[in-house]
Design an enzyme around this catalytic site. Structure first.
Site, mmCIF file in Angstrom:
data_model
loop_
_atom_site.group_PDB
_atom_site.id
_atom_site.type_symbol
_atom_site.label_atom_id
_atom_site.label_comp_id
_atom_site.label_asym_id
_atom_site.label_seq_id
_atom_site.Cartn_x
_atom_site.Cartn_y
_atom_site.Cartn_z
ATOM 1 N N LYS A 27 -52.082 -20.545 -74.102
ATOM 2 C CA LYS A 27 -52.293 -19.501 -75.113
ATOM 3 C C LYS A 27 -51.606 -18.189 -74.715
ATOM 4 O O LYS A 27 -50.926 -17.570 -75.530
ATOM 5 C CB LYS A 27 -53.793 -19.258 -75.330
ATOM 6 C CG LYS A 27 -54.575 -20.505 -75.729
ATOM 7 C CD LYS A 27 -56.034 -20.206 -75.980
ATOM 8 C CE LYS A 27 -56.827 -19.798 -74.745
ATOM 9 N NZ LYS A 27 -57.065 -20.906 -73.783
ATOM 10 N N ARG B 115 -55.816 -16.030 -59.554
ATOM 11 C CA ARG B 115 -57.045 -15.742 -60.292
ATOM 12 C C ARG B 115 -58.219 -16.445 -59.647
ATOM 13 O O ARG B 115 -58.164 -17.628 -59.355
ATOM 14 C CB ARG B 115 -56.895 -16.200 -61.745
ATOM 15 C CG ARG B 115 -56.702 -15.053 -62.701
ATOM 16 C CD ARG B 115 -56.413 -15.543 -64.090
ATOM 17 N NE ARG B 115 -57.549 -16.252 -64.681
ATOM 18 C CZ ARG B 115 -57.589 -16.649 -65.948
ATOM 19 N NH1 ARG B 115 -56.560 -16.414 -66.728
ATOM 20 N NH2 ARG B 115 -58.648 -17.274 -66.413
ATOM 21 N N ARG C 165 -51.212 -22.418 -61.351
ATOM 22 C CA ARG C 165 -51.301 -21.000 -61.680
ATOM 23 C C ARG C 165 -52.057 -20.243 -60.587
ATOM 24 O O ARG C 165 -51.736 -19.097 -60.280
ATOM 25 C CB ARG C 165 -51.997 -20.819 -63.033
ATOM 26 C CG ARG C 165 -52.105 -19.364 -63.458
ATOM 27 C CD ARG C 165 -52.594 -19.211 -64.880
ATOM 28 N NE ARG C 165 -54.035 -19.344 -64.988
ATOM 29 C CZ ARG C 165 -54.699 -19.305 -66.143
ATOM 30 N NH1 ARG C 165 -54.053 -19.195 -67.280
ATOM 31 N NH2 ARG C 165 -56.010 -19.404 -66.164
ATOM 32 N N ARG D 243 -65.496 -24.395 -66.507
ATOM 33 C CA ARG D 243 -64.846 -23.853 -67.713
ATOM 34 C C ARG D 243 -64.578 -24.975 -68.717
ATOM 35 O O ARG D 243 -64.757 -24.771 -69.921
ATOM 36 C CB ARG D 243 -63.543 -23.134 -67.327
ATOM 37 C CG ARG D 243 -63.819 -21.764 -66.681
ATOM 38 C CD ARG D 243 -62.670 -21.266 -65.834
ATOM 39 N NE ARG D 243 -61.483 -20.956 -66.589
ATOM 40 C CZ ARG D 243 -60.271 -20.831 -66.045
ATOM 41 N NH1 ARG D 243 -60.109 -21.015 -64.735
ATOM 42 N NH2 ARG D 243 -59.242 -20.543 -66.786
ATOM 43 N N ARG E 249 -64.805 -18.154 -79.079
ATOM 44 C CA ARG E 249 -65.118 -19.208 -78.116
ATOM 45 C C ARG E 249 -66.410 -19.928 -78.440
ATOM 46 O O ARG E 249 -66.771 -20.888 -77.751
ATOM 47 C CB ARG E 249 -65.251 -18.590 -76.719
ATOM 48 C CG ARG E 249 -63.983 -18.673 -75.901
ATOM 49 C CD ARG E 249 -64.252 -18.005 -74.570
ATOM 50 N NE ARG E 249 -63.474 -18.552 -73.503
ATOM 51 C CZ ARG E 249 -62.235 -18.169 -73.198
ATOM 52 N NH1 ARG E 249 -61.616 -17.291 -73.914
ATOM 53 N NH2 ARG E 249 -61.623 -18.700 -72.166
HETATM 54 N N1 UDP Z 1 -64.235 -15.074 -71.116
HETATM 55 C C1 UDP Z 1 -65.334 -15.062 -71.942
HETATM 56 N N2 UDP Z 1 -65.164 -14.765 -73.256
HETATM 57 C C2 UDP Z 1 -63.936 -14.501 -73.785
HETATM 58 C C3 UDP Z 1 -62.821 -14.512 -72.935
HETATM 59 C C4 UDP Z 1 -62.997 -14.815 -71.606
HETATM 60 O O1 UDP Z 1 -66.448 -15.304 -71.513
HETATM 61 O O2 UDP Z 1 -63.846 -14.235 -75.005
HETATM 62 C C5 UDP Z 1 -64.407 -15.350 -69.688
HETATM 63 C C6 UDP Z 1 -64.801 -16.779 -69.386
HETATM 64 O O3 UDP Z 1 -65.600 -16.774 -68.242
HETATM 65 C C7 UDP Z 1 -63.445 -17.448 -69.124
HETATM 66 C C8 UDP Z 1 -62.697 -16.335 -68.396
HETATM 67 O O4 UDP Z 1 -63.186 -15.129 -68.995
HETATM 68 O O5 UDP Z 1 -63.565 -18.607 -68.352
HETATM 69 C C9 UDP Z 1 -61.183 -16.393 -68.503
HETATM 70 O O6 UDP Z 1 -60.799 -16.369 -69.840
HETATM 71 P P1 UDP Z 1 -59.263 -16.475 -70.288
HETATM 72 O O7 UDP Z 1 -59.255 -16.599 -71.777
HETATM 73 O O8 UDP Z 1 -58.480 -15.397 -69.696
HETATM 74 O O9 UDP Z 1 -58.785 -17.799 -69.584
HETATM 75 P P2 UDP Z 1 -58.285 -19.153 -70.165
HETATM 76 O O10 UDP Z 1 -59.492 -19.866 -70.675
HETATM 77 O O11 UDP Z 1 -57.295 -18.825 -71.247
HETATM 78 O O12 UDP Z 1 -57.650 -19.818 -68.989
HETATM 79 MG MG MG Z 2 -55.505 -17.287 -71.172
#
Ligand code: UDP
Ligand code: MG
Length: 189
Positions: free
Chosen positions: A14, A133, A127, A144, A88
């Protein structure tokens, strides 16, 4: 005004695709994950709360996230919107509908980047080596994925029911090749 949601599991691309799209289109862009990471860096009250949740791989509350989105959209109401990492949960999707309606914007359209879980895991571990990270470790990534399956996947169904959902293969091809498909869709939205 267009309201585009770039959707997909962690590691689906994304952020990468958003960067490519933003070179070609004038979207107001928000990544809720990036905002949270910036808050952690600043050491703000929100950042302190979010840090532990993120490091566990869980989700920050709908209330906090919807609040962030609401102000962002209000401040950028004259522009096309690109949402990365939001909504989400179905609750967040419902709140977004309400915000868009109040601001007299059209419906949101979802484009999902589809990628298999084993490939996602490989990408995120790679990554981790590059970006460092803290939530890109195997245990947190698994959580996740769990959160994604339990809470986020249903967001796709929510938009499928409204006929506002399209998915593309986000796995095979270079980021540039995938972006060609994505840009093609955006031009038609
Ligand atoms: N996160 C969340 N709500 C959101 C965006 C992020 O809780 O709307 C938290 C959640 O813990 C997630 C972390 O931030 O695992 C990283 O999110 P990001 O979208 O940056 O990572 P991606 O899922 O795209 O790898
Ligand atoms: Mg992201």
């Amino acid at each position: 005004m267009r309201n585009v949601i770039l959707f997909g599991a962690p590691g689906a691309g994304k952020g990468t695709q958003s960067a490519i799209i933003r070179e070609k289109f004038d979207f107001a862009y928000i990544s809720t994950g990036e905002i949270l990471r910036a808050e952690i860096k600043k050491g703000s009250e929100l950042g302190k709360q979010a840090e532990q949740i993120i490091n566990r791989g869980e989700l920050v509350s709908d209330e906090i996230i919807v609040g962030m989105i609401k102000s962002f959209i209000s401040e950028n109401n004259s522009k096309d919107l690109l949402l990365d990492g939001f909504p989400r949960t179905v609750k967040q999707a419902e709140a977004l509908d309400e915000i868009l309606k109040t601001l007299n914007r059209g419906e949101a359209k979802v484009v999902e980047l589809e990628v298999n879980k084993d490939v996602l895991m490989q990408r995120l571990l790679k990554r981790a080596e590059i970006e460092g990270r803290k939530d890109d470790n195997e245990t947190t990534i698994r959580e996740r994925f769990n959160q994604y399956d339990a809470k986020t996947a249903a967001v796709a169904d929510y938009y499928k029911k409204k006929n506002s959902y399209i998915s593309i293969d986000g796995e095979h091809g270079t980021p540039e090749e995938i972006s060609v498909k994505l840009i093609d869709i955006l031009k038609k939205l």
